[in-house]
Design a protein around this motif. Structure first.
Motif, short mmCIF file in Angstrom:
data_model
loop_
_atom_site.label_atom_id
_atom_site.label_comp_id
_atom_site.label_asym_id
_atom_site.label_seq_id
_atom_site.Cartn_x
_atom_site.Cartn_y
_atom_site.Cartn_z
N SER A 88 0.68 -1.19 0.01
CA SER A 88 0.14 -0.04 0.08
C SER A 88 0.78 1.12 -0.06
O SER A 88 0.31 2.44 -0.23
CB SER A 88 -0.80 0.15 0.98
N GLY A 89 2.15 1.25 0.25
CA GLY A 89 3.04 2.17 0.46
C GLY A 89 4.25 2.09 -0.25
O GLY A 89 4.56 1.84 -1.48
N ARG A 90 5.48 2.51 0.39
CA ARG A 90 6.62 2.76 -0.26
C ARG A 90 7.29 1.46 -0.67
O ARG A 90 8.16 1.66 -1.46
CB ARG A 90 7.45 3.61 0.91
N GLY A 91 7.12 0.40 0.14
CA GLY A 91 7.39 -0.87 -0.53
C GLY A 91 9.01 -1.10 -0.54
O GLY A 91 9.67 -1.93 -1.20
N SER A 92 9.59 -0.84 0.89
CA SER A 92 10.99 -1.22 1.05
C SER A 92 11.12 -2.65 1.38
O SER A 92 12.24 -3.50 0.76
CB SER A 92 11.62 -0.29 2.22
N ASN A 93 10.08 -3.40 1.85
CA ASN A 93 10.19 -4.82 2.12
C ASN A 93 10.03 -5.54 0.65
O ASN A 93 10.59 -6.47 0.41
CB ASN A 93 9.15 -5.34 3.01
N MET A 94 8.96 -4.78 -0.20
CA MET A 94 9.17 -5.58 -1.42
C MET A 94 10.40 -5.33 -2.27
O MET A 94 10.85 -6.38 -2.98
CB MET A 94 7.84 -4.59 -2.19
N ALA A 95 11.08 -4.28 -2.16
CA ALA A 95 12.29 -3.96 -2.83
C ALA A 95 13.30 -5.17 -2.46
O ALA A 95 14.14 -5.65 -3.18
CB ALA A 95 12.75 -2.45 -2.52
N VAL A 137 14.86 -1.53 13.26
CA VAL A 137 13.81 -2.88 12.74
C VAL A 137 13.58 -3.08 11.33
O VAL A 137 13.72 -4.13 10.99
CB VAL A 137 12.52 -2.54 13.35
N LEU A 138 13.44 -2.04 10.74
CA LEU A 138 13.43 -2.10 9.36
C LEU A 138 14.49 -2.87 8.60
O LEU A 138 14.25 -3.52 7.65
CB LEU A 138 13.07 -0.56 8.47
N ALA A 139 15.93 -2.63 9.22
CA ALA A 139 16.92 -3.19 8.75
C ALA A 139 16.57 -4.69 8.51
O ALA A 139 17.10 -5.62 7.76
CB ALA A 139 18.27 -2.80 9.02
N VAL A 140 16.51 -4.93 9.93
CA VAL A 140 16.07 -6.60 10.21
C VAL A 140 14.82 -7.07 9.36
O VAL A 140 14.96 -8.29 8.77
CB VAL A 140 15.79 -6.73 11.56
N GLU A 141 13.88 -6.36 9.07
CA GLU A 141 12.71 -6.72 8.19
C GLU A 141 13.24 -7.22 6.77
O GLU A 141 12.95 -8.24 6.28
CB GLU A 141 11.69 -5.64 8.06
N HIS A 142 14.21 -6.21 6.23
CA HIS A 142 14.64 -6.46 5.00
C HIS A 142 15.57 -7.56 5.10
O HIS A 142 16.02 -8.37 4.01
CB HIS A 142 15.43 -5.28 4.56
N ASN A 188 3.07 -12.45 5.92
CA ASN A 188 3.16 -10.92 6.31
C ASN A 188 4.32 -10.82 7.15
O ASN A 188 4.81 -11.46 7.86
CB ASN A 188 1.99 -10.64 7.05
N ILE A 189 4.55 -9.75 6.96
CA ILE A 189 5.75 -8.87 7.91
C ILE A 189 5.32 -8.00 8.68
O ILE A 189 4.47 -7.19 8.45
CB ILE A 189 6.87 -8.67 7.13
N HIS A 190 5.48 -8.02 9.99
CA HIS A 190 4.97 -7.25 11.12
C HIS A 190 6.08 -6.69 11.92
O HIS A 190 7.02 -7.51 12.41
CB HIS A 190 4.11 -7.95 12.22
N PRO A 191 6.09 -5.37 12.37
CA PRO A 191 7.26 -4.71 12.95
C PRO A 191 7.17 -4.58 14.41
O PRO A 191 7.37 -3.84 15.07
CB PRO A 191 7.04 -3.36 12.32
N ALA A 192 7.03 -6.00 14.69
CA ALA A 192 7.24 -6.30 16.12
C ALA A 192 7.46 -7.79 16.43
O ALA A 192 7.25 -8.52 15.57
CB ALA A 192 5.99 -6.14 17.05
N LEU A 198 2.38 -10.27 1.98
CA LEU A 198 1.96 -9.06 2.11
C LEU A 198 3.09 -8.17 2.92
O LEU A 198 3.95 -8.44 3.52
CB LEU A 198 0.87 -9.14 3.35
N ALA A 199 3.25 -6.95 2.19
CA ALA A 199 4.52 -6.06 2.78
C ALA A 199 3.96 -4.50 2.82
O ALA A 199 3.77 -3.84 1.97
CB ALA A 199 5.67 -6.18 1.47
N GLY A 200 3.49 -4.30 3.93
CA GLY A 200 2.87 -3.14 4.30
C GLY A 200 1.29 -2.80 3.52
O GLY A 200 1.29 -1.67 2.83
N PHE A 201 0.86 -4.01 3.39
CA PHE A 201 -0.70 -3.73 2.83
C PHE A 201 -1.51 -3.68 3.80
O PHE A 201 -1.73 -4.17 4.59
CB PHE A 201 -0.54 -5.13 2.05
C1 GRF Z 1 6.73 -2.39 7.54
O1 GRF Z 1 7.38 -1.94 8.76
C2 GRF Z 1 5.95 -3.59 7.66
O2 GRF Z 1 6.50 -4.46 8.67
C3 GRF Z 1 4.87 -3.24 8.09
O3 GRF Z 1 4.47 -2.00 7.34
C4 GRF Z 1 5.74 -1.41 6.98
C5 GRF Z 1 5.92 -1.63 5.29
O4 GRF Z 1 7.08 -0.87 5.09
N1 GRF Z 1 3.68 -4.26 7.96
P1 GRF Z 1 7.56 -0.97 3.51
O5 GRF Z 1 6.38 -0.50 2.60
O6 GRF Z 1 7.92 -2.21 3.38
O7 GRF Z 1 8.83 0.12 3.21
#
Ligand code: GRF
Length: 217
Positions: free
Chosen positions: A11-18, A173-178, A110-114, A89-92
């Motif tokens: 739904s947004g910037r998509g850094s996890n998608m990237a 946390v975002l660096a860990v998500e990636h 799905n990825i969740h930031p916690a 799902l990546a920020g959907f």
């Molecule tokens: C991430 O923090 C993800 O964990 C959460 O929404 C955010 C999406 O960021 N579900 P991005 O669009 O992937 O940059």
């Protein structure tokens, strides 16, 4: 084994998608990102996807009003057109109907930031700081109808620092998500993840080394 065809929903910037797109550029990675689907035409991640020559689709949720099932059916039709095997799902930012979730049982991540099951929902970093949590992080899990619930595939932790700000903690946390999202998708795409009694077994065991990133240093 042929590579799994993956759709990333944003739904947004998509850094996890990237991060997933980058991982999948390696031909030995067991999944390829063949579709990025957004409910928002102006999602920044769509530009990144197009720059990477990945097909994009937009299914705007607004004309569907409260009819989640109809919105989900429209998405399902796109997923079928692109012969999708796995959904990430990546920020959907839409809740999904139980019927749609059932169609993708154990095939939608799905990825969740916690560190679930702590801090479901929004503003996780601020809430972790306010709660005085010492360890925080991110979770990749299979999707169930209840929001931010479902068998945990992989987690990564970071230490909360004294005087941490929401922005600083969120960046770590975002660096860990990636790191963990591509790693978790790899395990799933290699068919190494099995759900037994609502828990993920990886290569038959509950918590192998690969399912955790250590918090320190
Ligand atoms: C991430 O923090 C993800 O964990 C959460 O929404 C955010 C999406 O960021 N579900 P991005 O669009 O992937 O940059």
């Amino acid at each position: 084994m042929s590579r799994k065809r993956v759709a990333v929903l944003i739904s947004g910037r998509g850094s996890n998608m990237a991060a997933l797109i980058e991982a999948a550029k390696d031909n030995s990675y067991p999944a390829e990102i063949v579709l990025v689907l957004s409910n928002k035409a102006d999602a920044g991640g769509l530009v990144t996807a197009r720059d990477n020559d990945i097909a994009t689709e937009v299914v705007d949720h607004t004309p569907f009003g409260k009819d989640r099932a109809a919105f989900d059916a429209a998405m399902q039709s796109k997923l079928e057109t692109h012969r999708i095997d796995l959904v990430c799902l990546a920020g959907f930012m839409r809740l999904l109907s139980p019927g749609f979730v059932a169609l993708w049982q154990n095939r939608m991540l799905n990825i969740h930031p916690a560190l679930l099951p702590a801090f479901k929902g929004l503003d996780t970093h601020r809430r972790a700081i306010e709660a005085g949590a010492k360890i925080h992080g991110a979770t990749v899990h299979f999707v169930e109808p209840e929001m931010d619930a479902g068998p945990i595939i992989m987690q990564g932790a970071v230490a909360v620092r004294p005087n941490d700000t929401e922005a600083a903690l969120s960046a770590r946390v975002l660096a860990v998500e990636h790191r963990i999202y591509p790693a978790a998708l790899k395990l799933v795409a290699e068919d190494r993840v099995r759900v037994v009694d609502n828990r993920c077994l990886i290569d038959g065991v509950p918590v192998p080394d690969t399912a955790t990133l250590r918090p320190f240093p």
